[in-house]
Design an enzyme around this catalytic site. Structure first.
Site, PDB file in Angstrom:
ATOM      1  N   ARG A 107       0.810  -1.210   0.000  1.00 36.67           N
ATOM      2  CA  ARG A 107       0.000   0.000   0.000  1.00 36.67           C
ATOM      3  C   ARG A 107       0.844   1.261   0.000  1.00 36.67           C
ATOM      4  O   ARG A 107       0.539   2.222  -0.718  1.00 36.67           O
ATOM      5  CB  ARG A 107      -0.957  -0.020   1.195  1.00 36.67           C
ATOM      6  CG  ARG A 107      -1.841   1.205   1.354  1.00 36.67           C
ATOM      7  CD  ARG A 107      -2.435   1.727   0.044  1.00 36.67           C
ATOM      8  NE  ARG A 107      -3.097   0.712  -0.748  1.00 36.67           N
ATOM      9  CZ  ARG A 107      -3.355   0.840  -2.034  1.00 36.67           C
ATOM     10  NH1 ARG A 107      -2.993   1.939  -2.696  1.00 36.67           N
ATOM     11  NH2 ARG A 107      -3.956  -0.122  -2.691  1.00 36.67           N
ATOM     12  N   LYS A 142       2.490  24.977  -3.635  1.00 34.57           N
ATOM     13  CA  LYS A 142       1.208  24.402  -3.212  1.00 34.57           C
ATOM     14  C   LYS A 142       1.290  22.874  -3.276  1.00 34.57           C
ATOM     15  O   LYS A 142       0.644  22.217  -4.094  1.00 34.57           O
ATOM     16  CB  LYS A 142       0.072  24.942  -4.080  1.00 34.57           C
ATOM     17  CG  LYS A 142      -0.117  26.447  -3.918  1.00 34.57           C
ATOM     18  CD  LYS A 142      -1.173  26.985  -4.855  1.00 34.57           C
ATOM     19  CE  LYS A 142      -1.309  28.498  -4.718  1.00 34.57           C
ATOM     20  NZ  LYS A 142      -2.286  29.074  -5.668  1.00 34.57           N
ATOM     21  N   LYS A 174       5.437  39.225  -3.092  1.00 36.06           N
ATOM     22  CA  LYS A 174       4.037  39.024  -3.479  1.00 36.06           C
ATOM     23  C   LYS A 174       3.228  40.290  -3.200  1.00 36.06           C
ATOM     24  O   LYS A 174       3.739  41.275  -2.646  1.00 36.06           O
ATOM     25  CB  LYS A 174       3.465  37.837  -2.709  1.00 36.06           C
ATOM     26  CG  LYS A 174       4.205  36.524  -2.963  1.00 36.06           C
ATOM     27  CD  LYS A 174       3.757  35.851  -4.227  1.00 36.06           C
ATOM     28  CE  LYS A 174       2.417  35.196  -4.028  1.00 36.06           C
ATOM     29  NZ  LYS A 174       1.931  34.533  -5.260  1.00 36.06           N
ATOM     30  N   GLU A 204       5.743  40.294  -7.877  1.00 35.32           N
ATOM     31  CA  GLU A 204       4.411  40.097  -8.441  1.00 35.32           C
ATOM     32  C   GLU A 204       3.800  41.446  -8.798  1.00 35.32           C
ATOM     33  O   GLU A 204       3.841  42.385  -8.005  1.00 35.32           O
ATOM     34  CB  GLU A 204       3.522  39.380  -7.429  1.00 35.32           C
ATOM     35  CG  GLU A 204       2.089  39.174  -7.880  1.00 35.32           C
ATOM     36  CD  GLU A 204       1.258  38.467  -6.841  1.00 35.32           C
ATOM     37  OE1 GLU A 204       0.158  38.967  -6.512  1.00 35.32           O
ATOM     38  OE2 GLU A 204       1.706  37.411  -6.323  1.00 35.32           O
ATOM     39  N   ASP A 226       0.283  38.496 -12.405  1.00 28.99           N
ATOM     40  CA  ASP A 226      -0.757  37.794 -11.666  1.00 28.99           C
ATOM     41  C   ASP A 226      -2.142  38.094 -12.220  1.00 28.99           C
ATOM     42  O   ASP A 226      -2.582  39.254 -12.271  1.00 28.99           O
ATOM     43  CB  ASP A 226      -0.694  38.185 -10.188  1.00 28.99           C
ATOM     44  CG  ASP A 226      -1.605  37.329  -9.329  1.00 28.99           C
ATOM     45  OD1 ASP A 226      -1.591  36.100  -9.497  1.00 28.99           O
ATOM     46  OD2 ASP A 226      -2.345  37.893  -8.500  1.00 28.99           O
TER      47      ASP A 226
END
Length: 286
Positions: A107, A142, A174, A204, A226
């Site tokens: 598994r 992510k 960002k 960004e 963005d």
């Protein structure tokens, strides 16, 4: 689209803690009680790990390590390595040895291989949409907590490229950094003043006006465009004229990739490669 030259295998020193933790989680405090009660001592088997659907493999190195950690005496034969395109029904690996060992590792080996092959297969679908352009598909941070190393390797197996692995790899300013610092110019000035000469700086920008500010201020190596539409991205390519690497990001669904790549951007970052990839259906049969 899979890589012409697949990446080298990862050092097993880095992989072993991930695989060992997964095995300990699965075996629990008492080990594999079903196998211990049902399988006669000394029973052996030959098993095949097969693809039940077409896709791009990744995680075969990790799966092999899972089998070896349970029992180093198992004989493994990898027929389709990481990065290989497989058809439904194709055998990727053969395992021979004590049946109890194969069952106890099964598994964990399949969980890693299926998850990572899903990432590679998703990446290959996105990368195929960039054919004929300069754009490269890249991943993001992510990722599944604890599995970033192997998920980013799976992106490479699918023909994509890696973004930064951690917050320490590069400066990425960002939108919230820009807001907290007092604007694009202030953020870039602070980054330029304090960053090592070895760190690249990416900023960004949400608008072409912010891109113009970044170009005027200087100091950035990369601009992250963005949530811009294709027309704005084409303008950004013209404005920068090669002075900055351009990365398109934000809601990059598969159906948007070809149009985005055609604008002339250098990279298209896609969180879905890791956070939304389906597991490739793999099975193990005696």
């Amino acid at each position: 689209m899979t890589p012409e030259f697949p990446p080298a295998p990862l050092p097993e020193l880095l992989l072993e803690p991930l695989v060992r933790a997964a095995l300990l989680e699965d075996l629990g405090a008492g080990g594999d009680v079903t196998t211990r009660l049902v399988i006669p001592p000394g029973a052996t088997c030959r098993a095949r790990l097969r693809a039940r659907e077409a896709g791009v493999l990744s995680g075969m190195q990790v799966a092999a390590l899972a089998f070896r950690l349970v029992d180093p005496a198992l004989k493994l034969r990898t027929l389709a390595p990481d990065g290989a395109v497989v058809a439904a029904g194709e055998t990727a690996m053969e395992i021979e040895g004590p049946a109890a060992s194969v069952l106890s590792a099964e598994r964990v080996a399949l969980n890693f291989a299926g998850r990572l092959a899903g990432v590679a297969t998703t990446t290959a679908a996105y990368a195929a949409e960039t054919r004929g352009t300069r754009a490269r598909i890249t991943c993001t941070r992510k990722t599944t907590p604890g599995l970033r190393l192997v998920e980013k390797q799976a992106v490479l197996h699918g023909g994509g490229f890696n973004h930064r692995f951690s917050l320490s790899d590069a400066v990425l300013i960002k939108d919230n950094h820009v807001a907290a610092a007092g604007g694009v110019r202030a953020a870039l000035r602070a980054a330029k003043a304090g960053a090592s000469h070895m760190l690249r700086i990416e900023i960004e920008v949400d608008t072409l006006d912010q891109l113009a500010e970044a170009l005027d201020e200087g100091g950035a190596d990369v601009a992250l465009l963005d949530n811009m539409d294709a027309a704005a991205m084409r303008q950004a390519v013209a404005m920068t004229a090669g002075r900055l690497t351009l990365e398109a990001s934000g809601s990059m669904r598969l159906e948007r990739v070809a149009e985005t790549a055609a604008t002339g951007v250098d990279y298209i970052s896609v969180g879905a490669l890791t956070h939304s990839a389906s597991t490739l259906d793999l099975g193990l049969d005696f």
